[in-house]
Design an enzyme around this catalytic site. Structure first.
Site: not given
Length: 447
Positions: A250, A378, A174
């Site tokens: 995450h 992000c 990721e």
């Protein structure tokens, strides 16, 4: 060595919409089928970039990916001309159409894992694009991300951009959302902290029950090896399954690090006390700021995205070349949701009052991104570069006053004010997006 952290922010794409495509991302699920505002979203992202640029930080941009992803629609069994594909998908498979139009590449913390040249054996910057195979819509990004990164970081004397890891469950990756670099200062060798959600080879390891853990230990180990990181400069820590089940898909939703500071929730990692001791030992007892559940619950951490704030060193307090008598000055750039949440704000005030380098806070409105589950952190990929490496970047991607003006004008002219899921079935949207991205190519010079 004189080095800088450059934030490569993703430009929010003209197809920004709320498809609810990411299981385990509570905001994405909650706002599924809401009407989005692509123009507002892109301008919010640019305003965040400009704020950091005005503070003297190095800021860069990454373009949106081409959308819709027509090859994906064809591989799913749909046929016809491009316009017919869109119309057919809207009628029979709106879920696939939403995936094909996804603008999730704006969250560039998932674009790649990056190791700077002062950490790697060959003295180059190493970048591995994430395969993002845990979610179908995001797995479509890997190829275009690789192309974009290879265009910007094309000087092979300074950079190496690998292919994404193979699309295998063992190697689910990721990107930098599960990777943190800790160091005395940007130009000195650091410790690279890889956080994984599951160990595919140990079925007795702790695991979440409600949502899938996206990052594997094996992917982390493969990247650390590819990046030629000495064993002493790599550290593998498991994410707390309880946090994943609470919506922490995450690690950057529950922890953020910068230089010699790590800010995390007390439920961020498995066996937290032992994990933090490993980090302290690796970093020679640098500063760890831990937030207790009694101060901020996991649910509150997810709803406010406090830990998805950007933690940055201000140039006047933390750059290379300053004397040791100068104290680092760090800024916590928080989503505006933290300003209005009493308990999140109390945590921030406590951090500011304590003796640590974080002595400033700013609040930024990125609500359009937040509604899809992406906060300030992000939206950016952190890349530490020396002055020479900075000069070897290709394209017009480093933010300037002129580039900021151009991009704001481009967004204002080319983006729709509103976008619903039904609007994705309009073939004219595809033409609008293609026209907009063609113009952007001329602005960023990435050909």
């Amino acid at each position: 060595m004189n080095a800088f952290e450059v934030n490569f922010d993703g430009l929010v794409g003209p197809t920004h919409h709320y498809g609810g495509l990411a299981a385990g991302n509570l905001a994405s699920q909650k706002n599924k089928q809401c009407v989005s505002h692509p123009r507002q979203a892109a301008l919010e992202g640019l305003a965040k970039m400009k704020l950091l640029f005005d503070l003297g930080l190095k800021q860069a941009v990454l373009p949106p990916h081409p959308r819709p992803h027509l090859e994906f629609l064809r591989s799913s069994g749909l046929t016809g001309t491009d316009a017919e594909l869109i119309t057919q998908a809207a009628k029979t498979r709106p879920d696939l159409l939403s995936m094909a139009y996804s603008s999730a590449a704006m969250w560039t913390a998932n674009a790649a894992t990056v190791s700077p040249s002062m950490d790697t054996a060959d003295g180059r910057v190493h970048l591995t694009p994430a395969n993002l195979i845990s979610t179908k819509h995001r797995s479509l990004e890997a190829e275009d991300t690789t192309k974009i990164l290879r265009s910007i970081f094309r000087d092979t004397h300074s950079f190496v951009v690998y292919d994404p890891l193979p699309r295998h469950r063992l190697l689910a990756d990721e990107g930098a959302a599960n990777h943190t670099r800790l160091c005395k200062s940007y130009g000195k060798p650091g410790i690279e902290l890889f956080v994984y959600g599951r160990d595919e080879e140990d079925h007795n390891a702790p695991a979440p029950h409600r949502y899938a853990a996206r990052q594997t230990l094996q992917a982390c180990e493969r990247i650390a090896s590819l990046h030629e990181l000495p064993p002493a400069r790599r550290l593998f820590i498991q994410q707390n399954p309880e946090a994943i089940d609470a919506g922490v898909f995450h690690n950057d939703v529950i922890a953020v690090g910068n230089e010699n500071v790590l800010l995390c929730h007390e439920l961020a990692f498995v066996e937290q006390r032992a994990s933090l001791q490993k980090i302290r030992a690796a970093m020679d007892c640098e500063q760890i700021i831990e937030v207790r559940s009694s101060e901020l619950s996991l649910a509150e951490a997810v709803s406010t995205y406090l830990f998805n704030s950007q933690l940055v060193t201000l140039p006047e307090g933390g750059g290379e070349g300053v004397t040791s008598s100068v104290v680092k000055q760090m800024l916590l750039l928080c989503p505006s949701e933290c300003e209005t949440h009493p308990r999140a704000r109390a945590v921030i005030d406590r951090i500011l009052a304590e003796p640590n380098p974080i002595n400033q806070v700013r609040f930024i409105d990125v609500r359009q991104s937040m509604k899809n589950g992406g906060g300030p952190a992000c939206l950016r990929l952190r890349v530490v570069l020396t002055e020479l490496e900075l000069s070897r970047l290709h394209g017009n991607v480093l933010l300037t006053e002129e580039l900021y003006r151009q991009l704001c004008d481009w967004v204002t002219r080319q983006y729709r004010e509103e976008l619903s899921l039904a609007d994705l079935g309009d073939p004219l949207l595809m033409e609008e997006v293609q026209t907009a991205l063609t113009e952007l190519e001329g602005i960023l010079h990435l050909g």
